[in-house]
Design a protein around this motif. Structure first.
Motif, PDB file in Angstrom:
ATOM      1  N   LEU A  67       0.804  -1.223   0.000  1.00 52.51           N
ATOM      2  CA  LEU A  67       0.000   0.000   0.000  1.00 52.51           C
ATOM      3  C   LEU A  67       0.834   1.269   0.000  1.00 52.51           C
ATOM      4  N   PHE A  68       2.145   1.133   0.097  1.00 49.09           N
ATOM      5  CA  PHE A  68       2.953   2.327   0.350  1.00 49.09           C
ATOM      6  C   PHE A  68       2.775   3.434  -0.684  1.00 49.09           C
ATOM      7  N   GLY A  69       2.645   3.063  -1.940  1.00 47.57           N
ATOM      8  CA  GLY A  69       2.546   4.072  -2.993  1.00 47.57           C
ATOM      9  C   GLY A  69       1.392   5.040  -2.805  1.00 47.57           C
ATOM     10  N   GLY A  70       0.392   4.647  -2.039  1.00 47.27           N
ATOM     11  CA  GLY A  70      -0.741   5.531  -1.791  1.00 47.27           C
ATOM     12  C   GLY A  70      -0.347   6.816  -1.095  1.00 47.27           C
ATOM     13  N   TRP A  71       0.775   6.776  -0.329  1.00 48.22           N
ATOM     14  CA  TRP A  71       1.222   7.984   0.386  1.00 48.22           C
ATOM     15  C   TRP A  71       1.983   8.954  -0.514  1.00 48.22           C
ATOM     16  N   LEU A  72       2.103   8.628  -1.781  1.00 46.95           N
ATOM     17  CA  LEU A  72       2.859   9.493  -2.700  1.00 46.95           C
ATOM     18  C   LEU A  72       1.961  10.290  -3.626  1.00 46.95           C
ATOM     19  N   LEU A  73       0.661  10.088  -3.541  1.00 50.89           N
ATOM     20  CA  LEU A  73      -0.246  10.591  -4.566  1.00 50.89           C
ATOM     21  C   LEU A  73      -0.319  12.112  -4.678  1.00 50.89           C
ATOM     22  N   VAL A  74      -0.276  12.810  -3.553  1.00 52.31           N
ATOM     23  CA  VAL A  74      -0.533  14.245  -3.629  1.00 52.31           C
ATOM     24  C   VAL A  74       0.564  14.993  -4.388  1.00 52.31           C
ATOM     25  N   ALA A  75       1.782  14.494  -4.337  1.00 55.58           N
ATOM     26  CA  ALA A  75       2.894  15.204  -4.992  1.00 55.58           C
ATOM     27  C   ALA A  75       2.715  15.300  -6.512  1.00 55.58           C
ATOM     28  N   PRO A  76       2.535  14.188  -7.234  1.00 59.79           N
ATOM     29  CA  PRO A  76       2.378  14.330  -8.688  1.00 59.79           C
ATOM     30  C   PRO A  76       1.126  15.103  -9.083  1.00 59.79           C
ATOM     31  N   LEU A  77       0.067  15.000  -8.276  1.00 58.31           N
ATOM     32  CA  LEU A  77      -1.144  15.761  -8.592  1.00 58.31           C
ATOM     33  C   LEU A  77      -0.868  17.262  -8.517  1.00 58.31           C
ATOM     34  N   ALA A  78      -0.238  17.684  -7.418  1.00 57.76           N
ATOM     35  CA  ALA A  78       0.054  19.109  -7.239  1.00 57.76           C
ATOM     36  C   ALA A  78       0.980  19.620  -8.338  1.00 57.76           C
ATOM     37  N   ILE A  79       2.000  18.828  -8.657  1.00 55.10           N
ATOM     38  CA  ILE A  79       2.963  19.254  -9.683  1.00 55.10           C
ATOM     39  C   ILE A  79       2.286  19.384 -11.043  1.00 55.10           C
ATOM     40  N   ALA A  80       1.482  18.395 -11.403  1.00 56.20           N
ATOM     41  CA  ALA A  80       0.841  18.396 -12.721  1.00 56.20           C
ATOM     42  C   ALA A  80      -0.153  19.538 -12.873  1.00 56.20           C
ATOM     43  N   ILE A  81      -0.783  19.938 -11.771  1.00 54.92           N
ATOM     44  CA  ILE A  81      -1.811  20.978 -11.867  1.00 54.92           C
ATOM     45  C   ILE A  81      -1.197  22.386 -11.872  1.00 54.92           C
ATOM     46  N   VAL A  82      -0.282  22.674 -10.928  1.00 53.99           N
ATOM     47  CA  VAL A  82       0.259  24.041 -10.840  1.00 53.99           C
ATOM     48  C   VAL A  82       1.565  24.213 -11.620  1.00 53.99           C
ATOM     49  N   ARG A  83       2.311  23.110 -11.822  1.00 55.54           N
ATOM     50  CA  ARG A  83       3.517  23.101 -12.657  1.00 55.54           C
ATOM     51  C   ARG A  83       4.544  24.131 -12.202  1.00 55.54           C
ATOM     52  N   ARG A  84       4.852  24.113 -10.901  1.00 50.32           N
ATOM     53  CA  ARG A  84       5.848  25.019 -10.340  1.00 50.32           C
ATOM     54  C   ARG A  84       6.818  24.229  -9.466  1.00 50.32           C
ATOM     55  N   PRO A  85       8.076  24.667  -9.405  1.00 58.55           N
ATOM     56  CA  PRO A  85       9.065  23.957  -8.583  1.00 58.55           C
ATOM     57  C   PRO A  85       8.637  23.871  -7.121  1.00 58.55           C
ATOM     58  N   PHE A  86       8.920  22.736  -6.508  1.00 63.84           N
ATOM     59  CA  PHE A  86       8.680  22.451  -5.088  1.00 63.84           C
ATOM     60  C   PHE A  86       7.206  22.204  -4.760  1.00 63.84           C
ATOM     61  N   ALA A  87       6.331  22.185  -5.766  1.00 68.04           N
ATOM     62  CA  ALA A  87       4.913  21.952  -5.482  1.00 68.04           C
ATOM     63  C   ALA A  87       4.705  20.584  -4.838  1.00 68.04           C
ATOM     64  N   GLY A  88       5.433  19.568  -5.310  1.00 69.78           N
ATOM     65  CA  GLY A  88       5.271  18.235  -4.749  1.00 69.78           C
ATOM     66  C   GLY A  88       5.740  18.148  -3.308  1.00 69.78           C
ATOM     67  N   VAL A  89       6.880  18.758  -3.022  1.00 72.48           N
ATOM     68  CA  VAL A  89       7.411  18.735  -1.655  1.00 72.48           C
ATOM     69  C   VAL A  89       6.457  19.465  -0.704  1.00 72.48           C
ATOM     70  N   ILE A  90       6.009  20.639  -1.126  1.00 73.81           N
ATOM     71  CA  ILE A  90       5.119  21.439  -0.278  1.00 73.81           C
ATOM     72  C   ILE A  90       3.819  20.696   0.003  1.00 73.81           C
ATOM     73  N   ALA A  91       3.224  20.097  -1.024  1.00 69.18           N
ATOM     74  CA  ALA A  91       1.949  19.398  -0.839  1.00 69.18           C
ATOM     75  C   ALA A  91       2.100  18.214   0.110  1.00 69.18           C
ATOM     76  N   GLU A  92       3.197  17.467  -0.028  1.00 67.18           N
ATOM     77  CA  GLU A  92       3.408  16.323   0.866  1.00 67.18           C
ATOM     78  C   GLU A  92       3.613  16.783   2.310  1.00 67.18           C
ATOM     79  N   VAL A  93       4.365  17.862   2.497  1.00 67.78           N
ATOM     80  CA  VAL A  93       4.620  18.344   3.864  1.00 67.78           C
ATOM     81  C   VAL A  93       3.329  18.865   4.501  1.00 67.78           C
ATOM     82  N   ILE A  94       2.512  19.577   3.722  1.00 69.11           N
ATOM     83  CA  ILE A  94       1.231  20.051   4.273  1.00 69.11           C
ATOM     84  C   ILE A  94       0.372  18.868   4.707  1.00 69.11           C
ATOM     85  N   ALA A  95       0.313  17.824   3.874  1.00 69.77           N
ATOM     86  CA  ALA A  95      -0.470  16.635   4.237  1.00 69.77           C
ATOM     87  C   ALA A  95       0.058  16.005   5.525  1.00 69.77           C
ATOM     88  N   SER A  96       1.381  15.985   5.691  1.00 64.46           N
ATOM     89  CA  SER A  96       1.956  15.401   6.909  1.00 64.46           C
ATOM     90  C   SER A  96       1.637  16.249   8.138  1.00 64.46           C
TER      91      SER A  96
END
Length: 209
Positions: A67-96
């Protein structure tokens, strides 16, 4: 036109082509929304993780990696939608932060570290394309690197180094990252794009002729 004028024009052109627009308020709001939604989703996934461990008995320790891959989902979604550097890192940290502060994750602040690592791993493939390519291969590689990088942090925390099943853990977690954290992310992004709800973000502008 003087030499100074031509030099100034060339400098202006270079700046225009290399400078990205600043983060818009709507991008920041979306990051927070995604972080909160996936913070709750990740908490629910923890319950599934614990249930799977009980159901699988002695094999539960290994099965959890599925099931581990489920914890990675928000990063690619955020990156693909806003397309800005660090979007994936920021989204994962906010979720945490949502998981730890509002839902009382027993992992505590160490979860912030894991989130930053997996967010960075997920973002590397998109950064290498300068946030211009969002095909299936890039998403799959995003899931692979997100799962792979954070695995070594988890292995340190949980004492997996030296175990006979170390490689088996790594392989299962990476495969889960590719499928659940990469390819599933691409499916969700495509579905969101078709609904039109993200047309006002970078993903919508990129699809316009």
């Amino acid at each position: 036109m003087t030499t100074t004028d031509r030099t100034t024009d060339r400098t202006t052109d270079r700046t225009a082509t290399t400078t990205r627009p600043r983060w818009a308020m709507k991008d920041l709001v979306l990051m927070v929304v995604l972080g909160v939604v996936f913070g709750f989703a990740y908490w629910a996934l923890v319950q599934a993780w614990n249930g799977l461990a009980i159901l699988m008995g002695p094999a539960g320790d290994i099965a959890q990696h599925v099931l581990f891959g489920g914890w990675l989902l928000v990063a690619p979604l955020a990156i693909a939608i806003v397309r800005r550097p660090f979007a994936g890192v920021i989204a994962e940290v906010i979720a945490s932060v949502v998981e730890v502060v509002f839902l009382g994750s027993p992992v505590g602040p160490l979860l912030f570290v894991a989130a930053a690592i997996q967010g960075a791993g997920s973002e590397i493939p998109f950064a290498l394309t300068r946030y211009r390519r969002f095909g299936w291969g890039v998403f799959a590689l995003s899931g692979l690197l997100g799962a792979g990088l954070v695995f070594f942090w988890s292995a340190f925390r949980f004492g997996w180094y030296g175990q006979d099943i170390f490689v088996l853990r790594l392989v299962i977690q990476c495969l889960s990252g590719i499928v659940l954290g990469g390819l599933l992310g691409k499916v969700i992004v495509n579905a969101l794009a078709r609904t039109g709800v993200v047309d006002n973000f970078a993903i919508g502008r990129a699809d316009r002729p």
